[in-house]
Design a protein around this motif. Structure first.
Motif, short mmCIF file in Angstrom:
data_model
loop_
_atom_site.label_atom_id
_atom_site.label_comp_id
_atom_site.label_asym_id
_atom_site.label_seq_id
_atom_site.Cartn_x
_atom_site.Cartn_y
_atom_site.Cartn_z
N LEU A 1 -29.46 -8.30 -11.75
CA LEU A 1 -29.53 -8.91 -10.42
C LEU A 1 -30.95 -9.38 -10.11
CD1 LEU A 1 -28.03 -9.62 -7.80
CD2 LEU A 1 -28.55 -7.32 -6.97
N ALA A 2 -31.93 -8.63 -10.60
CA ALA A 2 -33.33 -9.01 -10.37
C ALA A 2 -33.69 -10.32 -11.05
CB ALA A 2 -34.26 -7.89 -10.85
N GLU A 3 -32.97 -10.67 -12.14
CA GLU A 3 -33.25 -11.90 -12.88
C GLU A 3 -32.47 -13.10 -12.36
OE1 GLU A 3 -33.94 -9.75 -17.25
OE2 GLU A 3 -31.97 -10.51 -16.67
N LEU A 4 -31.54 -12.85 -11.46
CA LEU A 4 -30.61 -13.89 -11.01
C LEU A 4 -31.34 -15.09 -10.43
CD1 LEU A 4 -27.50 -14.34 -10.63
CD2 LEU A 4 -27.80 -13.55 -8.28
N HIS A 5 -32.45 -14.85 -9.76
CA HIS A 5 -33.13 -15.89 -8.99
C HIS A 5 -34.11 -16.72 -9.82
CE1 HIS A 5 -34.21 -17.60 -5.10
NE2 HIS A 5 -35.47 -17.52 -5.44
N PHE A 6 -34.33 -16.34 -11.10
CA PHE A 6 -35.44 -16.95 -11.82
C PHE A 6 -35.04 -17.55 -13.17
CE2 PHE A 6 -37.40 -13.65 -9.14
CZ PHE A 6 -38.18 -14.48 -8.36
N ASN A 7 -33.85 -18.09 -13.27
CA ASN A 7 -33.46 -18.72 -14.52
C ASN A 7 -32.92 -20.11 -14.21
OD1 ASN A 7 -32.24 -19.53 -16.95
ND2 ASN A 7 -31.82 -17.41 -17.52
N PRO A 8 -33.80 -21.14 -14.20
CA PRO A 8 -33.35 -22.49 -13.85
C PRO A 8 -32.36 -23.07 -14.85
CG PRO A 8 -35.62 -22.51 -14.62
CD PRO A 8 -35.24 -21.08 -14.47
N ASP A 9 -32.41 -22.63 -16.11
CA ASP A 9 -31.46 -23.14 -17.10
C ASP A 9 -30.05 -22.62 -16.83
OD1 ASP A 9 -33.50 -24.48 -18.48
OD2 ASP A 9 -34.04 -22.65 -19.55
N LEU A 10 -29.96 -21.35 -16.42
CA LEU A 10 -28.66 -20.76 -16.14
C LEU A 10 -28.19 -21.05 -14.72
CD1 LEU A 10 -26.58 -19.01 -17.63
CD2 LEU A 10 -27.68 -16.99 -16.66
N GLY A 11 -29.13 -21.10 -13.78
CA GLY A 11 -28.78 -21.34 -12.38
C GLY A 11 -28.21 -20.10 -11.72
N ILE A 12 -28.03 -20.17 -10.42
CA ILE A 12 -27.49 -19.03 -9.67
C ILE A 12 -25.98 -19.22 -9.53
CG2 ILE A 12 -27.68 -17.66 -7.56
CD1 ILE A 12 -30.47 -18.89 -7.15
N PHE A 13 -25.54 -20.01 -8.56
CA PHE A 13 -24.13 -20.37 -8.43
C PHE A 13 -24.05 -21.89 -8.36
CE2 PHE A 13 -24.44 -16.19 -6.15
CZ PHE A 13 -23.83 -15.45 -7.15
N ASP A 14 -22.84 -22.42 -8.39
CA ASP A 14 -22.66 -23.87 -8.48
C ASP A 14 -23.37 -24.64 -7.38
OD1 ASP A 14 -21.25 -23.59 -10.76
OD2 ASP A 14 -19.35 -24.34 -9.99
N ASP A 15 -23.29 -24.16 -6.15
CA ASP A 15 -23.88 -24.90 -5.04
C ASP A 15 -25.16 -24.26 -4.51
OD1 ASP A 15 -21.93 -27.07 -4.63
OD2 ASP A 15 -20.54 -25.43 -4.25
N SER A 16 -25.73 -23.37 -5.30
CA SER A 16 -27.01 -22.77 -4.90
C SER A 16 -28.14 -23.76 -5.11
CB SER A 16 -27.27 -21.51 -5.72
OG SER A 16 -26.28 -20.54 -5.52
N ARG A 17 -29.22 -23.56 -4.37
CA ARG A 17 -30.36 -24.45 -4.53
C ARG A 17 -31.04 -24.21 -5.87
NH1 ARG A 17 -35.51 -22.45 -3.59
NH2 ARG A 17 -35.65 -20.30 -2.86
N ALA A 18 -31.79 -25.21 -6.31
CA ALA A 18 -32.53 -25.07 -7.56
C ALA A 18 -33.53 -23.93 -7.44
CB ALA A 18 -33.25 -26.38 -7.89
N VAL A 19 -33.67 -23.16 -8.50
CA VAL A 19 -34.55 -21.99 -8.45
C VAL A 19 -35.91 -22.34 -9.05
CG1 VAL A 19 -32.66 -20.36 -8.55
CG2 VAL A 19 -33.69 -21.13 -10.67
#
Length: 772
Positions: free
Chosen positions: A238-256
């Motif tokens: 969960l701590a890594e969820l916000h910092f992987n631009p290649d994987l993304g968060i969710f479909d409509d989440s903002r770019a990280v």
């Protein structure tokens, strides 16, 4: 700091953060990619076969518009929402920080056609209605999915990427048309909005969870026999969820934001603080002789060196404290004036303990760093020499001079690194925004039609658009040549020796697609508009992968049991971060729910009347459905939002660094001129010209700037080259960039010190000879 603090504070409030993981798909073989979604069958397999699991949350993210039925029967329409999920009650076991205002997970999400709302959403949908009276009220999704409100939870006010506001029961999938969209227990398809999170038991390590991924991988292979690609699931905390631009968060989440970008911002911040601190050291030590008599008097009157050190540190502390107060006000102003540079939710939050801790740390660290060395130098003055004004600070003189020059070199080294890096970033951004992508984006608009309404309406709308005088040409498509969404499939080709399998990006388009986007056809003919897929266009890259040196040789060859009828010139379907991949274009009206429109005229300066006509045509066909459109060139530009933001921040940091360096150089040159005033008078009396005196006073400073350039050039090249490696298509950092940085630094330095040197050189020698 506010930006870095904001990005690093997501989901830190979760009490079990260290035990929560997301399982995502990682494909290898003919299809190599990652996807933050998983097959729907993964969830039950994890529940059945995994050990050490506390709870499992599988859910589907959904973006849909909502209709609310009032008591009088009228429906209020809420615009498309992207914070909806379809989930099990166990979601609230994995993420157990929700506070239930009415009902509970077991009661609210076990039956079909139920929905749980957050308090703010409930009050928005049903204003002036008591919360307990909202239970049982109807909410309609996508015009045809009615559900009743079965529970209400309190809003989550902390920063979280799981910012969902509506929770539809998973049992609804089996009983409604949603099962066609998310087929339960499927092992073949991977939908990016199908999410799987697990919470492990206390004491279970990530390595233990990783070791069980083979269970899912083996089951995937068993369920997909004969497939040339395989899915080897991976684990993300969960701590890594916000910092992987290649994987993304969710479909409509903002770019990280990348962690590397945050590290860069942090390094720039430290450099600017060090520049300011070194400036203070330069200024304080340069005027040491001016305060020597004060030090001598204090020592004669009984002051100890430790007391003097404390006094000078207190001065540094006071200046830093005043600077912090000014900086808080300036920061608030910057956040408002340059709001487009920062996330919308970013603010100066005084209730955040980390902000207070940062300010206190800055106060102590900067005041100590900047004030300790000058305090030691100044307190070391000898009382007798100080009172006679013959202070030399003894052995510290050579050391002080060396330190001042070293700090000047450091300042201009940092400034020149930032100048070169900023130039490199600016060049790459200009290159990306102006590079020929292989297709035209000018004056082209994309309109998405409602997929849930009859497909015949699309043709009616297209005909209405074609009859609009301001519209040049239209085309059916699934997406523009370069779009945020992408589709791919495995294509097979028998070359007579073996069956070649490749993962190929696919585009759905009609026969006017190529002409609308000005995509060049290299060989063969264009697609014919048909009712189903009967033929393919492929790009150059795929043609070469199939073994054809000449595109014409690919015409007539069969892939996936259908002929290749044309080869188009390569175009960039994604950002310049990635290389062009093999592509096939086909016509399938069932999949093409978007219309591309090219507007007549020289530009989009006066497009509003055309948009109004398009909206009128839309309302004739789709009534109250919302008319939405996208400029294709805006989509391309959105790929580089992070780079554009980084470029602007780099320019701002560069300007600040150059300003600080110039202030330090100006102060140091002023002090040098004061020290050498009598020397200047003697030289002028003996016939020295103004130019020779200016050169005499300036050459030492220019030498320091040149040394700084020699030090900074290789570091700047490494930094710029490392950043540019993130792009498959990039500019070269030529020698001219370093020449510009070096020359600009020298010119800036000359301009800075000339304020004092020219004035001193033109001064009256009589006054100079009387100088004491």
């Amino acid at each position: 700091f506010l930006l870095v603090n904001y990005e690093t504070s997501f989901d830190t409030f979760s009490p079990d953060r260290d035990r929560i993981y997301r399982i995502y798909s990682s494909f290898s073989g003919t299809f190599t990619a990652t996807n933050h979604g998983v097959p729907t069958g993964f969830a039950d397999k994890v529940r059945e076969s995994f050990t050490g699991i506390d709870a499992v949350a599988n859910f589907h993210t959904w973006s849909e518009r909502v209709k609310i039925k009032d008591n009088d029967g009228e429906r209020k329409v809420s615009e498309g929402k992207s914070t909806i999920i379809v989930t099990h009650p166990d979601y609230f076991k994995v993420f157990n920080y929700y506070e239930w205002l009415i009902s509970s997970p077991a009661q609210s999400l076990n039956a079909p056609n139920q929905v749980v709302l957050t308090e703010s959403t409930a009050r928005t949908y049903f204003p002036n209605v008591a919360l307990d009276k909202i239970i049982g009220r109807e909410v309609i999704y996508a015009d045809s999915l009615p559900v009743s409100v079965s529970g209400i939870v309190k809003d989550i006010h902390q920063k979280t990427d799981l910012n969902f506001t509506e929770f539809i029961s998973y049992a609804t999938v089996e009983k409604t048309w949603l099962k066609d969209q998310w087929e339960p227990n499927n092992w073949n398809n991977v939908n990016s909005n199908t999410q799987l999170f697990v919470k492990v038991l206390p004491g279970v390590t990530r390595a233990q969870l990783d070791g069980q991924m083979k269970i899912l991988a083996d089951q995937y292979i068993e369920a997909n026999k004969g497939e040339s690609s395989q899915n080897t699931p991976q684990v993300q905390s969960l701590a890594e969820l916000h910092f992987n631009p290649d994987l993304g968060i969710f479909d409509d989440s903002r770019a990280v934001m990348k962690e590397s970008t945050m590290m860069t911002l942090g390094i720039i911040t430290m450099m600017l603080l060090l520049l300011a601190s070194s400036n203070f050291i330069n200024l304080a030590t340069a005027q040491a002789s001016r305060r020597a008599k004060e030090v001598g008097v204090r020592k004669v009157l009984g002051s100890s060196r430790m007391k003097l050190v404390r006094q000078f540190l207190l001065e540094s502390f006071t200046l830093t404290l005043l600077a912090i107060f000014f900086s808080i006000g300036l920061s608030m102003m910057v956040l408002q004036l340059f709001a487009d540079l920062f996330p919308a939710q970013l603010s100066f939050d005084f209730t955040d303990y980390r902000v207070g801790l940062f300010l206190v740390t800055c106060l102590v660290a900067v005041s100590t760093l900047a004030g300790l060395y000058p305090a030691l130098v100044l307190s070391g003055a000898r009382p007798v020499q100080a009172l006679k004004n013959t202070i030399t600070l003894g052995a510290a003189t050579a050391t002080s001079t060396f330190v001042r020059k070293g700090l000047t070199v450091f300042q201009f080294s940092v400034a020149q690194i930032l100048i070169i890096a900023s130039l490199a970033v600016g060049m790459q951004i200009t290159y990306m925004l102006n590079k020929d992508l292989g297709f035209s984006t000018a004056k082209i608009i994309s309109v998405q039609t409602p997929y849930w309404l009859p497909k015949s309406k699309r043709q009616v709308l297209k005909t209405e658009f074609d009859q609009t005088p301001d519209i040049d040409v239209t085309a059916f498509q699934l997406g523009a040549p370069s779009a945020t969404s992408r589709w791919s499939r495995t294509f097979e080709y028998n070359d007579g020796k073996e069956i070649l399998k490749h993962s190929v990006d696919v585009k759905y388009a009609d026969s006017t697609y190529l002409s609308l986007y000005n995509i060049e056809l290299l060989a063969g003919r264009n697609l014919r508009t048909t009712d189903s897929v009967t033929e393919y266009l492929i790009n150059e890259t795929y043609s070469k992968m199939l073994g054809f040196k000449d595109p014409r040789d690919a015409i007539g060859k069969v892939i996936n049991e259908r002929p290749i009828v044309g080869v188009v010139k390569d175009f960039h379907s994604r950002s310049l971060h990635t290389a062009i991949e093999p592509m096939a274009i086909m016509c399938d009206p069932r999949s093409m729910n978007s219309i591309a429109i090219r507007i007549k005229g020289a530009g989009l300066n006066n497009i509003q009347p055309t948009l109004q006509k398009m909206e009128a045509a839309w309302k004739k066909v789709y009534g109250d459905e919302k008319f939405e459109y996208t400029f294709v060139d805006d989509v391309v530009r959105s790929y580089y939002e992070t780079e554009l933001r980084t470029g602007r921040l780099a320019k701002a940091a560069t300007g600040i660094a150059v300003l600080i360096s110039c202030l330090g150089l100006f102060a140091l040159s002023s002090f040098t001129v004061i020290q050498r005033t009598k020397e200047i008078g003697i030289r002028k009396a003996l016939g020295a010209t103004v130019n020779s005196i200016v050169l005499l006073l300036s050459k030492d400073f220019i030498l320091l700037v040149v040394i700084a350039f020699v030090v900074s050039a290789p570091v700047a090249y490494y930094v710029a080259d490392h950043w540019l490696q993130g792009f498959a298509y990039r500019v070269d950092v030529g020698i001219w960039v370093f020449v510009v940085a070096g020359v600009s630094s020298v010119v800036t330095a000359l301009a800075t010190i000339s304020f004092r040197t020219v004035g001193a050189a033109k001064g009256d020698p009589v006054k100079a000879l009387r100088w004491e």
